[in-house]
Scaffold this active site. Structure first.
Site, PDB file in Angstrom:
ATOM      1  N   LYS A  88     -13.483  -0.184   6.075  1.00 19.29           N
ATOM      2  CA  LYS A  88     -14.129  -0.939   4.999  1.00 19.29           C
ATOM      3  C   LYS A  88     -15.217  -1.843   5.536  1.00 19.29           C
ATOM      4  CE  LYS A  88     -10.449   0.524   2.648  1.00 19.29           C
ATOM      5  NZ  LYS A  88      -9.366   1.347   3.182  1.00 19.29           N
ATOM      6  N   TRP A 123       0.844  -1.198   0.000  1.00 20.08           N
ATOM      7  CA  TRP A 123       0.000   0.000   0.000  1.00 20.08           C
ATOM      8  C   TRP A 123       0.884   1.255   0.000  1.00 20.08           C
ATOM      9  CZ3 TRP A 123      -1.967   2.610   4.912  1.00 20.08           C
ATOM     10  CH2 TRP A 123      -2.911   3.607   4.605  1.00 20.08           C
ATOM     11  N   ASP A 154      -1.209  -5.806   9.446  1.00 21.23           N
ATOM     12  CA  ASP A 154      -2.093  -4.705   9.049  1.00 21.23           C
ATOM     13  C   ASP A 154      -3.400  -5.328   8.544  1.00 21.23           C
ATOM     14  OD1 ASP A 154      -3.357  -2.464   8.193  1.00 21.23           O
ATOM     15  OD2 ASP A 154      -1.968  -1.997   6.557  1.00 21.23           O
TER      16      ASP A 154
HETATM   17  C1  LMR Z   1      -6.829   2.649  -0.413  1.00 22.83           C
HETATM   18  O1  LMR Z   1      -5.808   1.950  -0.381  1.00 22.83           O
HETATM   19  O2  LMR Z   1      -7.313   3.064  -1.480  1.00 22.83           O
HETATM   20  C2  LMR Z   1      -7.527   3.008   0.875  1.00 22.83           C
HETATM   21  O3  LMR Z   1      -6.964   2.323   1.931  1.00 22.83           O
HETATM   22  C3  LMR Z   1      -7.640   4.454   1.096  1.00 22.83           C
HETATM   23  C4  LMR Z   1      -6.371   5.107   1.531  1.00 22.83           C
HETATM   24  O4  LMR Z   1      -6.363   5.720   2.602  1.00 22.83           O
HETATM   25  O5  LMR Z   1      -5.385   5.035   0.811  1.00 22.83           O
END
Ligand code: LMR
Length: 394
Positions: free
Chosen positions: A242, A126, A207
């Site tokens: 979510k 991420w 996470d």
């Molecule tokens: C995402 O990965 O799109 C979500 O978790 C929103 C974010 O805060 O990035």
């Protein structure tokens, strides 16, 4: 003072929503930021949340500060949801945080305070992991994880990197619905990594941002429950964005499991102290709603049904995309997507093709080709597959 501060570009993920909203074309598809969407592109408030919220409004008599660990009942309810009663209550402390991001940030602060070397994360990950964890002063190391050839995991390479860790290191694991790849560890692979953590004495940092979106609430808790059985210490960042649809309420938790009740209490005292230095205490609204839903039988039942509905909808969208792709000149290129979990998968496109998809076809993907499967529906899947076939044909 600020004359030399150059303006930064907008956040890669959050900025995408603005680009999409500003796009005047009617034929456009938002597969960007990770939120659930109905087939008509809405992200409604869950019925269970509406129910809890109206009770909260009726009975609320004050806005005085919450205790630093969050809304009363929230921590116990999250602990039971995650561990299903399989952990001694005094070994586990739950601190409510402003979303999963808040939990990652204070969790990283705790690791730093313990004098750790750094955190290892599988790649890709991420986009906000690196900024959040490094902001606490941790050194981030990347380890191979995703295998784009198969749409699965290069487990041997990931395990080999983890096997080089030791006391003073942390390994970040996605608790299911890997973001951005959707490629999750199998239970055997989790077992092997948990055993390795015990043997090498590194800290597992899980996470968990999509609990309930992969296979179901109990199945998705496997890594946390296995750790509770085997590992003496671990921490979990938990997001209610979510699975409760509470995105903007910034509701999450840092779950702390220590080797003994005393160690857990010491870890918690540091987390509260770190939080006090950043934001004092979490916002109340979402935490009270989650506690209400999880402790009320009718709301709990309603929420579980809604969550299961969202989970099934995403699975159906994955199947729809793969089936339509096969009919629109893409053959079996996207078949791996049905083996993956949760909101995201990486489409087999380069960053230049991501840009072409956006500019020429109005298809909005995040960097690296990450697509939010919630945004796929009967009405847009044809356009999506034609656009993909176009850019992949060169
Ligand atoms: C995402 O990965 O799109 C979500 O978790 C929103 C974010 O805060 O990035």
């Amino acid at each position: 003072m600020f004359a030399d501060l150059a303006a930064l570009p907008p956040d890669a993920l959050l900025g995408l929503t603005k680009l999409y909203n500003d796009d005047k074309r009617t034929k456009k598809i938002d597969l960007g930021v990770g939120v659930f969407r109905t087939p008509d592109n809405r992200t409604p408030v869950l019925k269970a949340v509406e129910g809890a919220q109206s009770r909260l409004v009726e009975r609320e008599t004050t806005k005085v500060y919450l205790p630093p660990e969050g809304a009363p009942g929230f921590g116990d309810a999250i602990r039971d949801l995650v561990f299903g009663g399989s952990i001694a209550a005094d070994r586990c402390a739950v601190v409510q945080t402003p979303g999963g991001c808040g939990a990652l940030r204070v969790g990283a602060g705790l690791i730093k305070r313990a004098g750790a070397q750094g955190v290892t994360i599988g790649t890709p990950t991420w986009a906000n992991h690196h900024p959040l964890l490094s902001a606490a002063g941790l050194k981030i190391s990347m380890a191979p994880y995703y295998d784009a050839q198969t749409g699965g995991i290069d487990f041997d390479a990931f395990y080999e990197s983890a096997a080089r860790l030791g006391p003073g290191d942390a390994l970040l694991l996605h608790g299911g619905c890997h973001n951005p790849t959707g490629a999750d560890l199998s239970t055997d692979e989790i077992d092997a990594l948990v055993d390795l953590a015990v043997e090498r004495e590194f800290l597992p940092f899980v996470d968990c941002a999509y609990h309930g979106f992969a296979k179901g609430l109990d199945e998705d808790a496997y890594v946390m429950r296995r750790l509770a059985e085997r590992a003496s210490e671990f921490i979990v960042s938990y997001s209610c964005s979510k699975n409760f649809g509470l995105y903007r309420e910034r509701t999450g938790a840092l779950i702390l499991v220590g080797a003994s009740a005393d160690r857990t209490a010491a870890m918690k005292s540091h987390v509260l102290n770190i939080a006090r230095q950043i934001y004092s205490m979490p916002p109340a609204h979402g935490g009270i709603i989650v506690a209400e839903i999880l402790t009320d039988a009718a709301l709990n039942r309603a929420w579980r049904e809604e969550l299961e509905g969202m989970r099934r909808a995403v699975v159906a969208n994955r199947l729809l995309l793969v089936k339509t792709a096969a009919e629109r000149q893409l053959g079996e290129k996207l078949n791996y997507i049905t083996r993956q979990n949760g909101m995201f998968s990486l489409l087999p496109v380069s960053d230049a093709q991501v840009l072409t998809l956006r500019e020429k076809h109005g298809v909005y993907l995040a960097g690296g080709g990450r697509a939010n499967m919630c945004g796929v529906n009967d009405g847009n899947v044809g356009h999506l597959c034609e656009a993909l076939a176009d850019v992949l044909a060169g």
